[in-house]
Scaffold this active site. Sequence first.
Site, PDB file in Angstrom:
ATOM      1  CB  SER A 238      -0.893   0.005   1.241  1.00  0.00           C
ATOM      2  OG  SER A 238      -0.102   0.329   2.369  1.00  0.00           O
ATOM      3  CE  LYS A 239      -1.799   7.344  -2.026  1.00  0.00           C
ATOM      4  NZ  LYS A 239      -3.072   7.984  -1.842  1.00  0.00           N
ATOM      5  NE  ARG A 240       0.680   0.697   5.809  1.00  0.00           N
ATOM      6  CZ  ARG A 240       1.042  -0.511   6.181  1.00  0.00           C
ATOM      7  NH1 ARG A 240       1.913  -0.676   7.122  1.00  0.00           N
ATOM      8  NH2 ARG A 240       0.520  -1.571   5.593  1.00  0.00           N
ATOM      9  CG  HIS A 241       4.659  -1.036   1.720  1.00  0.00           C
ATOM     10  ND1 HIS A 241       3.338  -1.406   1.755  1.00  0.00           N
ATOM     11  CD2 HIS A 241       5.242  -1.623   2.781  1.00  0.00           C
ATOM     12  CE1 HIS A 241       3.132  -2.201   2.794  1.00  0.00           C
ATOM     13  NE2 HIS A 241       4.266  -2.343   3.437  1.00  0.00           N
ATOM     14  N   GLY A 242       5.477   3.248  -0.261  1.00  0.00           N
ATOM     15  CA  GLY A 242       6.009   4.066  -1.362  1.00  0.00           C
ATOM     16  C   GLY A 242       4.990   4.137  -2.483  1.00  0.00           C
TER      17      GLY A 242
END
Length: 467
Positions: A238-242
Amino acid sequence: MPVTTRFPPSPTGYLHVGSARTALFSWLYARKHGGRFVLRIEDTDRERSSEESVQAILDGMNWLGLDYDDGPYFQTQRMNRYQEVIDQLLNGGHAYHCYCTREELDEMRAQQRARGDKPRYDGRCRHRNQSPQDTHPVVRFKNPLDGNVVFDDLVKGRIIISNNELDDLIIARSDGTPTYNFTVVVDDMDMRITHVIRGDDHVNNTPRQINILKALGVELPRYAHLPMILGADGKRLSKRHGAVGVMQYRDDGYLPQALVNYLMRLGWSHGDQEIFTRQEMIELFDFSSVQRGSAVFNPEKLLWLNYEYIKAGTVEEIRDHARWHFENAGIDIDEQANWEEVFRVNQQRSKTLLELVDRSLFFFREIDDYDAKSVKKHFKGQAGEILIEFRGQLERLDPWEPEHIHLCLHHLAERRSIGLGKIAQPLRIAVAGVAVSPPIDETLAILGKEQVLRRIDAAVNYINTMM
Ligand code: GLU
Protein backbone atom coordinates in the site's frame (compact mmCIF):
# COMPACT_ATOMS: atom_id res chain seq x y z
CA MET A 1 -12.89 -21.44 -28.00
CA PRO A 2 -9.98 -19.02 -28.34
CA VAL A 3 -8.26 -18.15 -25.10
CA THR A 4 -9.95 -15.06 -23.71
CA THR A 5 -8.75 -13.27 -20.60
CA ARG A 6 -9.94 -10.10 -18.99
CA PHE A 7 -8.87 -7.32 -16.72
CA PRO A 8 -11.76 -5.88 -14.74
CA PRO A 9 -10.53 -3.07 -12.47
CA SER A 10 -12.82 -1.03 -10.26
CA PRO A 11 -12.15 2.65 -11.02
CA THR A 12 -11.80 3.81 -7.45
CA GLY A 13 -8.29 5.27 -7.47
CA TYR A 14 -5.09 4.97 -9.44
CA LEU A 15 -4.01 1.80 -11.24
CA HIS A 16 -2.27 -0.09 -8.44
CA VAL A 17 0.93 -1.93 -9.36
CA GLY A 18 -0.62 -5.14 -8.00
CA SER A 19 -3.55 -4.78 -10.39
CA ALA A 20 -1.11 -3.94 -13.15
CA ARG A 21 0.63 -7.25 -12.57
CA THR A 22 -2.71 -9.06 -12.80
CA ALA A 23 -3.40 -7.19 -16.03
CA LEU A 24 0.03 -8.09 -17.34
CA PHE A 25 -0.36 -11.81 -16.63
CA SER A 26 -3.80 -11.81 -18.25
CA TRP A 27 -2.45 -9.93 -21.25
CA LEU A 28 0.55 -12.26 -21.57
CA TYR A 29 -1.61 -15.33 -21.42
CA ALA A 30 -3.90 -14.03 -24.16
CA ARG A 31 -0.98 -12.97 -26.33
CA LYS A 32 0.83 -16.26 -25.82
CA HIS A 33 -2.17 -18.16 -27.09
CA GLY A 34 -3.11 -15.73 -29.83
CA GLY A 35 -6.29 -15.03 -27.90
CA ARG A 36 -8.37 -12.03 -26.84
CA PHE A 37 -7.78 -9.68 -23.95
CA VAL A 38 -10.82 -7.81 -22.65
CA LEU A 39 -10.90 -4.65 -20.57
CA ARG A 40 -13.93 -4.17 -18.39
CA ILE A 41 -14.49 -1.33 -15.97
CA GLU A 42 -16.34 -2.49 -12.86
CA ASP A 43 -17.93 0.81 -11.98
CA THR A 44 -21.15 -0.28 -10.28
CA ASP A 45 -20.05 1.30 -7.03
CA ARG A 46 -21.04 4.74 -8.25
CA GLU A 47 -20.00 6.52 -5.13
CA ARG A 48 -16.41 5.34 -5.20
CA SER A 49 -15.98 5.25 -8.97
CA SER A 50 -14.78 8.29 -10.89
CA GLU A 51 -13.99 9.47 -14.41
CA GLU A 52 -10.44 10.31 -13.36
CA SER A 53 -9.89 6.79 -12.14
CA VAL A 54 -11.12 5.36 -15.41
CA GLN A 55 -8.68 7.67 -17.16
CA ALA A 56 -5.85 6.62 -14.81
CA ILE A 57 -6.54 2.99 -15.70
CA LEU A 58 -6.59 3.66 -19.43
CA ASP A 59 -3.45 5.79 -19.19
CA GLY A 60 -1.70 3.15 -17.12
CA MET A 61 -2.56 0.34 -19.52
CA ASN A 62 -1.51 2.44 -22.46
CA TRP A 63 1.76 3.44 -20.83
CA LEU A 64 2.57 -0.17 -19.96
CA GLY A 65 1.74 -1.25 -23.50
CA LEU A 66 -1.06 -3.60 -22.42
CA ASP A 67 -3.37 -3.26 -25.39
CA TYR A 68 -6.82 -4.83 -25.29
CA ASP A 69 -8.79 -6.36 -28.09
CA ASP A 70 -12.21 -5.76 -26.69
CA GLY A 71 -13.67 -3.06 -24.47
CA PRO A 72 -13.51 -1.06 -22.41
CA TYR A 73 -16.90 -2.31 -21.26
CA PHE A 74 -18.57 -0.47 -18.41
CA GLN A 75 -20.75 -2.41 -16.02
CA THR A 76 -23.00 0.60 -15.46
CA GLN A 77 -23.95 0.33 -19.13
CA ARG A 78 -24.98 -3.29 -18.77
CA MET A 79 -27.69 -2.97 -16.15
CA ASN A 80 -30.45 -4.19 -18.45
CA ARG A 81 -28.49 -7.28 -19.22
CA TYR A 82 -28.00 -8.05 -15.51
CA GLN A 83 -31.73 -7.64 -14.98
CA GLU A 84 -32.38 -10.05 -17.83
CA VAL A 85 -30.19 -12.71 -16.26
CA ILE A 86 -31.74 -12.16 -12.84
CA ASP A 87 -35.13 -12.81 -14.40
CA GLN A 88 -33.77 -15.86 -16.13
CA LEU A 89 -32.54 -17.27 -12.82
CA LEU A 90 -35.82 -16.43 -11.09
CA ASN A 91 -37.87 -18.05 -13.83
CA GLY A 92 -35.65 -21.10 -13.89
CA GLY A 93 -36.06 -21.61 -10.16
CA HIS A 94 -32.41 -20.84 -9.45
CA ALA A 95 -33.12 -17.67 -7.55
CA TYR A 96 -35.86 -16.36 -5.30
CA HIS A 97 -37.09 -13.21 -3.63
CA CYS A 98 -36.12 -12.80 -0.04
CA TYR A 99 -38.31 -10.58 2.12
CA CYS A 100 -36.43 -10.94 5.36
CA THR A 101 -36.12 -7.69 7.22
CA ARG A 102 -32.93 -6.57 8.85
CA GLU A 103 -34.40 -7.37 12.28
CA GLU A 104 -35.29 -10.86 11.18
CA LEU A 105 -31.81 -11.48 9.81
CA ASP A 106 -30.17 -10.08 12.93
CA GLU A 107 -32.25 -12.34 15.11
CA MET A 108 -31.47 -15.36 12.93
CA ARG A 109 -27.75 -14.71 13.19
CA ALA A 110 -27.92 -14.14 16.94
CA GLN A 111 -29.59 -17.51 17.35
CA GLN A 112 -26.99 -19.20 15.16
CA ARG A 113 -24.20 -17.65 17.19
CA ALA A 114 -25.85 -18.73 20.43
CA ARG A 115 -25.91 -22.30 19.12
CA GLY A 116 -22.25 -22.00 18.18
CA ASP A 117 -22.99 -22.10 14.44
CA LYS A 118 -21.41 -19.90 11.80
CA PRO A 119 -23.85 -17.08 10.98
CA ARG A 120 -25.29 -17.57 7.50
CA TYR A 121 -28.55 -17.09 5.71
CA ASP A 122 -30.67 -20.19 6.33
CA GLY A 123 -32.71 -20.05 3.14
CA ARG A 124 -36.03 -19.46 4.88
CA CYS A 125 -37.47 -17.46 1.97
CA ARG A 126 -36.85 -20.32 -0.46
CA HIS A 127 -40.21 -21.70 0.57
CA ARG A 128 -42.11 -18.54 1.34
CA ASN A 129 -45.11 -18.56 -0.96
CA GLN A 130 -46.76 -15.32 0.04
CA SER A 131 -45.11 -12.02 -0.57
CA PRO A 132 -45.59 -9.43 2.12
CA GLN A 133 -47.09 -6.14 0.92
CA ASP A 134 -45.03 -3.00 0.42
CA THR A 135 -41.64 -4.54 0.78
CA HIS A 136 -38.81 -4.49 -1.69
CA PRO A 137 -37.26 -7.92 -1.67
CA VAL A 138 -33.68 -8.77 -2.51
CA VAL A 139 -33.00 -11.60 -4.93
CA ARG A 140 -30.97 -14.52 -3.65
CA PHE A 141 -29.27 -17.24 -5.65
CA LYS A 142 -30.28 -20.75 -4.68
CA ASN A 143 -26.93 -22.23 -3.85
CA PRO A 144 -26.84 -26.05 -4.05
CA LEU A 145 -27.43 -27.51 -0.60
CA ASP A 146 -25.01 -30.36 -0.80
CA GLY A 147 -21.99 -31.57 -2.68
CA ASN A 148 -18.73 -29.74 -3.26
CA VAL A 149 -17.44 -27.13 -5.61
CA VAL A 150 -14.18 -28.42 -7.04
CA PHE A 151 -11.88 -26.53 -9.35
CA ASP A 152 -8.29 -26.88 -10.44
CA ASP A 153 -6.71 -23.51 -9.98
CA LEU A 154 -3.86 -22.99 -12.42
CA VAL A 155 -1.69 -21.59 -9.63
CA LYS A 156 -2.99 -23.06 -6.42
CA GLY A 157 -3.95 -26.51 -7.61
CA ARG A 158 -7.15 -28.28 -6.67
CA ILE A 159 -9.53 -26.37 -4.44
CA ILE A 160 -12.54 -28.05 -2.86
CA ILE A 161 -15.26 -26.12 -1.04
CA SER A 162 -18.28 -27.76 0.46
CA ASN A 163 -21.58 -26.22 -0.58
CA ASN A 164 -22.74 -26.15 2.99
CA GLU A 165 -20.13 -23.47 3.60
CA LEU A 166 -21.89 -21.22 1.10
CA ASP A 167 -25.23 -19.60 1.72
CA ASP A 168 -27.71 -18.10 -0.69
CA LEU A 169 -25.92 -15.09 -2.08
CA ILE A 170 -27.81 -11.85 -2.70
CA ILE A 171 -27.57 -11.18 -6.43
CA ALA A 172 -29.82 -8.12 -6.52
CA ARG A 173 -30.30 -5.60 -3.74
CA SER A 174 -33.75 -4.38 -2.73
CA ASP A 175 -33.32 -1.37 -5.04
CA GLY A 176 -32.80 -3.82 -7.89
CA THR A 177 -29.08 -3.20 -8.40
CA PRO A 178 -27.03 -6.31 -9.05
CA THR A 179 -24.22 -7.27 -6.68
CA TYR A 180 -20.56 -7.70 -7.43
CA ASN A 181 -20.30 -11.51 -7.64
CA PHE A 182 -23.26 -11.61 -9.94
CA THR A 183 -22.15 -8.95 -12.42
CA VAL A 184 -18.75 -10.65 -12.69
CA VAL A 185 -20.45 -13.91 -13.57
CA VAL A 186 -22.70 -12.39 -16.22
CA ASP A 187 -19.81 -10.49 -17.76
CA ASP A 188 -17.45 -13.44 -17.76
CA MET A 189 -20.18 -15.49 -19.40
CA ASP A 190 -21.17 -12.89 -22.01
CA MET A 191 -17.58 -11.97 -22.83
CA ARG A 192 -16.77 -15.65 -23.27
CA ILE A 193 -13.90 -15.51 -20.80
CA THR A 194 -11.95 -18.77 -20.83
CA HIS A 195 -9.38 -17.87 -18.16
CA VAL A 196 -10.16 -15.82 -15.09
CA ILE A 197 -6.84 -14.51 -13.83
CA ARG A 198 -7.05 -12.41 -10.67
CA GLY A 199 -5.62 -11.79 -7.23
CA ASP A 200 -6.12 -14.51 -4.65
CA ASP A 201 -8.13 -12.10 -2.51
CA HIS A 202 -10.95 -13.26 -4.81
CA VAL A 203 -10.48 -16.97 -4.30
CA ASN A 204 -13.41 -17.14 -1.87
CA ASN A 205 -15.71 -15.67 -4.48
CA THR A 206 -14.89 -18.34 -7.02
CA PRO A 207 -17.04 -21.23 -5.69
CA ARG A 208 -20.04 -18.89 -5.53
CA GLN A 209 -19.42 -17.69 -9.04
CA ILE A 210 -19.00 -21.26 -10.27
CA ASN A 211 -22.36 -22.24 -8.82
CA ILE A 212 -24.10 -19.38 -10.59
CA LEU A 213 -22.37 -20.18 -13.88
CA LYS A 214 -23.49 -23.80 -13.54
CA ALA A 215 -27.06 -22.70 -12.90
CA LEU A 216 -26.85 -20.65 -16.08
CA GLY A 217 -25.68 -23.74 -17.91
CA VAL A 218 -22.48 -22.30 -19.32
CA GLU A 219 -19.07 -23.83 -19.59
CA LEU A 220 -16.81 -22.87 -16.72
CA PRO A 221 -13.67 -20.83 -17.29
CA ARG A 222 -10.33 -21.91 -15.85
CA TYR A 223 -9.17 -19.94 -12.83
CA ALA A 224 -5.75 -18.67 -11.87
CA HIS A 225 -5.47 -16.88 -8.54
CA LEU A 226 -2.28 -14.91 -8.19
CA PRO A 227 -0.59 -14.55 -4.82
CA MET A 228 -0.69 -11.11 -3.26
CA ILE A 229 2.09 -8.57 -3.40
CA LEU A 230 3.40 -7.52 -0.02
CA GLY A 231 5.64 -4.75 1.23
CA ALA A 232 8.95 -5.55 2.94
CA ASP A 233 7.13 -5.64 6.28
CA GLY A 234 4.90 -8.51 5.15
CA LYS A 235 1.80 -6.30 4.94
CA ARG A 236 -0.24 -5.93 1.79
CA LEU A 237 1.43 -3.45 -0.55
CA SER A 238 0.00 0.00 0.00
CA LYS A 239 0.92 3.67 -0.02
CA ARG A 240 2.87 3.21 3.19
CA HIS A 241 5.46 1.29 1.18
CA GLY A 242 6.01 4.07 -1.36
CA ALA A 243 4.56 4.62 -4.81
CA VAL A 244 1.84 2.11 -5.72
CA GLY A 245 0.15 3.92 -8.62
CA VAL A 246 1.46 2.95 -12.04
CA MET A 247 1.54 6.52 -13.37
CA GLN A 248 3.54 7.64 -10.36
CA TYR A 249 6.34 5.47 -11.72
CA ARG A 250 6.17 7.29 -15.00
CA ASP A 251 6.30 10.61 -13.14
CA ASP A 252 9.28 9.36 -11.15
CA GLY A 253 11.24 8.62 -14.30
CA TYR A 254 10.76 4.89 -14.81
CA LEU A 255 10.59 3.26 -18.19
CA PRO A 256 7.41 1.25 -18.74
CA GLN A 257 9.36 -1.77 -19.95
CA ALA A 258 11.39 -1.75 -16.72
CA LEU A 259 8.22 -1.73 -14.63
CA VAL A 260 6.65 -4.43 -16.80
CA ASN A 261 9.79 -6.55 -16.48
CA TYR A 262 9.77 -6.03 -12.73
CA LEU A 263 6.09 -6.94 -12.38
CA MET A 264 6.62 -10.00 -14.55
CA ARG A 265 9.31 -11.29 -12.20
CA LEU A 266 7.21 -10.55 -9.14
CA GLY A 267 6.06 -14.03 -8.29
CA TRP A 268 7.10 -15.61 -11.57
CA SER A 269 10.52 -16.85 -12.60
CA HIS A 270 12.45 -18.47 -15.37
CA GLY A 271 15.69 -19.81 -13.92
CA ASP A 272 17.94 -16.94 -12.93
CA GLN A 273 17.01 -14.73 -15.83
CA GLU A 274 16.16 -11.19 -14.76
CA ILE A 275 15.72 -9.30 -18.00
CA PHE A 276 13.17 -10.31 -20.59
CA THR A 277 12.12 -8.80 -23.87
CA ARG A 278 8.38 -8.51 -24.51
CA GLN A 279 8.62 -11.40 -26.93
CA GLU A 280 10.41 -13.59 -24.37
CA MET A 281 7.79 -12.73 -21.77
CA ILE A 282 5.04 -13.83 -24.10
CA GLU A 283 6.82 -17.02 -25.07
CA LEU A 284 7.96 -18.03 -21.59
CA PHE A 285 4.97 -17.05 -19.46
CA ASP A 286 3.15 -19.94 -17.90
CA PHE A 287 1.21 -20.50 -14.71
CA SER A 288 3.36 -23.45 -13.75
CA SER A 289 6.18 -21.01 -12.98
CA VAL A 290 4.06 -18.67 -10.88
CA GLN A 291 5.02 -19.06 -7.25
CA ARG A 292 2.33 -20.01 -4.80
CA GLY A 293 3.47 -17.83 -1.91
CA SER A 294 3.08 -14.08 -1.85
CA ALA A 295 5.67 -11.88 -3.53
CA VAL A 296 7.53 -9.02 -1.86
CA PHE A 297 7.79 -5.71 -3.66
CA ASN A 298 11.37 -4.52 -3.75
CA PRO A 299 11.76 -0.90 -4.90
CA GLU A 300 15.58 -1.19 -5.08
CA LYS A 301 15.35 -4.03 -7.53
CA LEU A 302 12.91 -2.07 -9.65
CA LEU A 303 15.33 0.87 -9.63
CA TRP A 304 18.17 -1.43 -10.64
CA LEU A 305 16.12 -2.76 -13.54
CA ASN A 306 15.24 0.76 -14.61
CA TYR A 307 18.93 1.60 -14.63
CA GLU A 308 19.67 -1.47 -16.76
CA TYR A 309 16.92 -0.55 -19.20
CA ILE A 310 18.10 3.05 -19.46
CA LYS A 311 21.66 1.89 -20.10
CA ALA A 312 20.62 -0.64 -22.70
CA GLY A 313 18.02 1.49 -24.50
CA THR A 314 18.75 3.12 -27.85
CA VAL A 315 18.99 6.90 -27.69
CA GLU A 316 15.78 7.13 -29.70
CA GLU A 317 13.85 4.93 -27.27
CA ILE A 318 15.12 6.87 -24.31
CA ARG A 319 14.32 10.17 -25.99
CA ASP A 320 10.75 9.10 -26.67
CA HIS A 321 10.16 8.35 -23.00
CA ALA A 322 12.16 11.33 -21.76
CA ARG A 323 10.49 13.86 -24.08
CA TRP A 324 7.68 14.53 -21.64
CA HIS A 325 10.07 14.97 -18.71
CA PHE A 326 12.13 17.44 -20.71
CA GLU A 327 8.97 19.30 -21.60
CA ASN A 328 8.21 19.59 -17.89
CA ALA A 329 11.63 21.15 -17.49
CA GLY A 330 10.91 23.60 -20.30
CA ILE A 331 13.06 21.91 -22.93
CA ASP A 332 11.93 20.73 -26.34
CA ILE A 333 14.27 17.80 -26.81
CA ASP A 334 13.56 17.59 -30.52
CA GLU A 335 15.03 21.06 -30.96
CA GLN A 336 18.41 20.16 -29.48
CA ALA A 337 21.14 19.57 -32.02
CA ASN A 338 23.42 17.64 -29.66
CA TRP A 339 20.80 15.54 -27.85
CA GLU A 340 22.25 12.21 -29.00
CA GLU A 341 25.71 12.92 -27.62
CA VAL A 342 24.22 14.23 -24.39
CA PHE A 343 22.18 11.07 -23.97
CA ARG A 344 25.18 8.90 -24.72
CA VAL A 345 27.25 10.38 -21.92
CA ASN A 346 24.37 10.40 -19.44
CA GLN A 347 22.52 7.18 -20.15
CA GLN A 348 25.21 5.07 -18.52
CA ARG A 349 24.94 6.92 -15.24
CA SER A 350 21.23 7.67 -14.79
CA LYS A 351 19.03 5.41 -12.74
CA THR A 352 15.86 7.26 -13.73
CA LEU A 353 14.80 9.49 -16.57
CA LEU A 354 14.48 12.34 -14.10
CA GLU A 355 18.13 11.90 -13.30
CA LEU A 356 18.94 11.83 -16.99
CA VAL A 357 17.01 15.06 -17.54
CA ASP A 358 18.63 16.66 -14.56
CA ARG A 359 22.12 15.78 -15.77
CA SER A 360 21.33 16.94 -19.29
CA LEU A 361 19.71 20.32 -18.73
CA PHE A 362 22.86 22.42 -18.65
CA PHE A 363 23.74 21.21 -22.13
CA PHE A 364 20.50 22.63 -23.44
CA ARG A 365 20.12 25.88 -21.57
CA GLU A 366 22.17 28.69 -20.15
CA ILE A 367 23.37 28.57 -16.60
CA ASP A 368 21.28 31.02 -14.65
CA ASP A 369 22.85 30.38 -11.29
CA TYR A 370 25.82 28.60 -9.82
CA ASP A 371 25.44 26.03 -7.10
CA ALA A 372 26.36 27.82 -3.86
CA LYS A 373 28.23 24.91 -2.31
CA SER A 374 30.28 24.30 -5.44
CA VAL A 375 31.11 27.99 -5.68
CA LYS A 376 32.27 28.12 -2.09
CA LYS A 377 34.48 25.12 -2.54
CA HIS A 378 36.00 25.74 -5.96
CA PHE A 379 35.61 29.37 -7.04
CA LYS A 380 38.43 30.54 -4.82
CA GLY A 381 42.17 31.03 -4.77
CA GLN A 382 43.46 31.05 -8.31
CA ALA A 383 40.34 29.64 -9.90
CA GLY A 384 39.65 32.76 -11.98
CA GLU A 385 43.19 33.00 -13.21
CA ILE A 386 43.31 29.31 -14.08
CA LEU A 387 40.08 29.58 -16.02
CA ILE A 388 41.42 32.52 -17.99
CA GLU A 389 44.59 30.67 -18.88
CA PHE A 390 42.74 27.52 -19.84
CA ARG A 391 40.33 29.53 -21.94
CA GLY A 392 43.26 30.92 -23.90
CA GLN A 393 44.40 27.43 -24.77
CA LEU A 394 40.95 26.18 -25.59
CA GLU A 395 40.42 29.05 -27.94
CA ARG A 396 43.35 27.89 -30.04
CA LEU A 397 42.45 24.22 -29.80
CA ASP A 398 41.75 22.44 -33.05
CA PRO A 399 40.27 19.93 -33.54
CA TRP A 400 37.69 20.28 -30.78
CA GLU A 401 37.76 16.66 -29.65
CA PRO A 402 37.71 15.10 -26.18
CA GLU A 403 41.26 13.69 -26.54
CA HIS A 404 42.69 17.09 -27.39
CA ILE A 405 40.79 18.81 -24.63
CA HIS A 406 42.08 16.12 -22.31
CA LEU A 407 45.70 16.73 -23.31
CA CYS A 408 45.26 20.44 -22.95
CA LEU A 409 43.99 19.97 -19.41
CA HIS A 410 46.95 17.75 -18.51
CA HIS A 411 49.50 20.16 -19.89
CA LEU A 412 48.11 23.03 -17.90
CA ALA A 413 48.03 20.96 -14.71
CA GLU A 414 51.61 19.92 -15.25
CA ARG A 415 52.88 23.37 -16.03
CA ARG A 416 51.20 24.85 -12.99
CA SER A 417 52.02 21.79 -10.86
CA ILE A 418 48.46 21.53 -9.69
CA GLY A 419 46.03 18.63 -9.50
CA LEU A 420 43.58 18.19 -12.37
CA GLY A 421 40.71 18.95 -10.04
CA LYS A 422 41.94 22.50 -9.56
CA ILE A 423 41.13 23.11 -13.21
CA ALA A 424 38.34 20.66 -13.82
CA GLN A 425 36.14 21.67 -10.88
CA PRO A 426 35.98 25.43 -11.53
CA LEU A 427 35.52 24.52 -15.17
CA ARG A 428 32.60 22.27 -14.34
CA ILE A 429 30.93 25.01 -12.35
CA ALA A 430 31.52 27.41 -15.23
CA VAL A 431 29.89 25.17 -17.84
CA ALA A 432 27.41 23.13 -15.78
CA GLY A 433 26.62 25.42 -12.85
CA VAL A 434 27.66 22.76 -10.38
CA ALA A 435 30.83 20.77 -9.70
CA VAL A 436 29.43 17.55 -11.17
CA SER A 437 29.24 16.60 -14.80
CA PRO A 438 30.16 13.74 -17.07
CA PRO A 439 33.93 13.55 -17.82
CA ILE A 440 34.93 17.17 -18.38
CA ASP A 441 36.64 16.58 -21.73
CA GLU A 442 33.52 14.97 -23.19
CA THR A 443 31.32 17.60 -21.63
CA LEU A 444 33.26 20.43 -23.25
CA ALA A 445 33.42 18.59 -26.56
CA ILE A 446 29.64 18.21 -26.64
CA LEU A 447 28.93 21.76 -25.56
CA GLY A 448 31.05 23.12 -28.41
CA LYS A 449 33.80 25.67 -28.34
CA GLU A 450 31.68 28.76 -28.60
CA GLN A 451 29.42 27.84 -25.68
CA VAL A 452 32.35 26.81 -23.54
CA LEU A 453 34.26 30.02 -24.10
CA ARG A 454 31.17 32.07 -23.40
CA ARG A 455 30.42 30.20 -20.20
CA ILE A 456 34.00 30.54 -19.01
CA ASP A 457 33.83 34.28 -19.61
CA ALA A 458 30.64 34.53 -17.59
CA ALA A 459 32.19 32.51 -14.77
CA VAL A 460 35.31 34.67 -14.73
CA ASN A 461 33.12 37.77 -14.51
CA TYR A 462 31.21 36.21 -11.67
CA ILE A 463 34.41 35.34 -9.82
CA ASN A 464 35.70 38.89 -10.33
CA THR A 465 32.57 40.40 -8.85
CA MET A 466 32.88 37.99 -5.90
CA MET A 467 36.41 39.09 -5.04
N1 GLU B 1 -13.16 -5.55 -9.88
C1 GLU B 1 -12.45 -6.57 -9.20
C2 GLU B 1 -11.22 -5.98 -8.56
O1 GLU B 1 -10.80 -4.91 -8.97
C3 GLU B 1 -12.05 -7.66 -10.16
C4 GLU B 1 -12.28 -9.01 -9.66
C5 GLU B 1 -12.14 -10.12 -10.69
O2 GLU B 1 -11.09 -10.18 -11.36
O3 GLU B 1 -13.04 -10.91 -10.82
O4 GLU B 1 -10.69 -6.54 -7.64
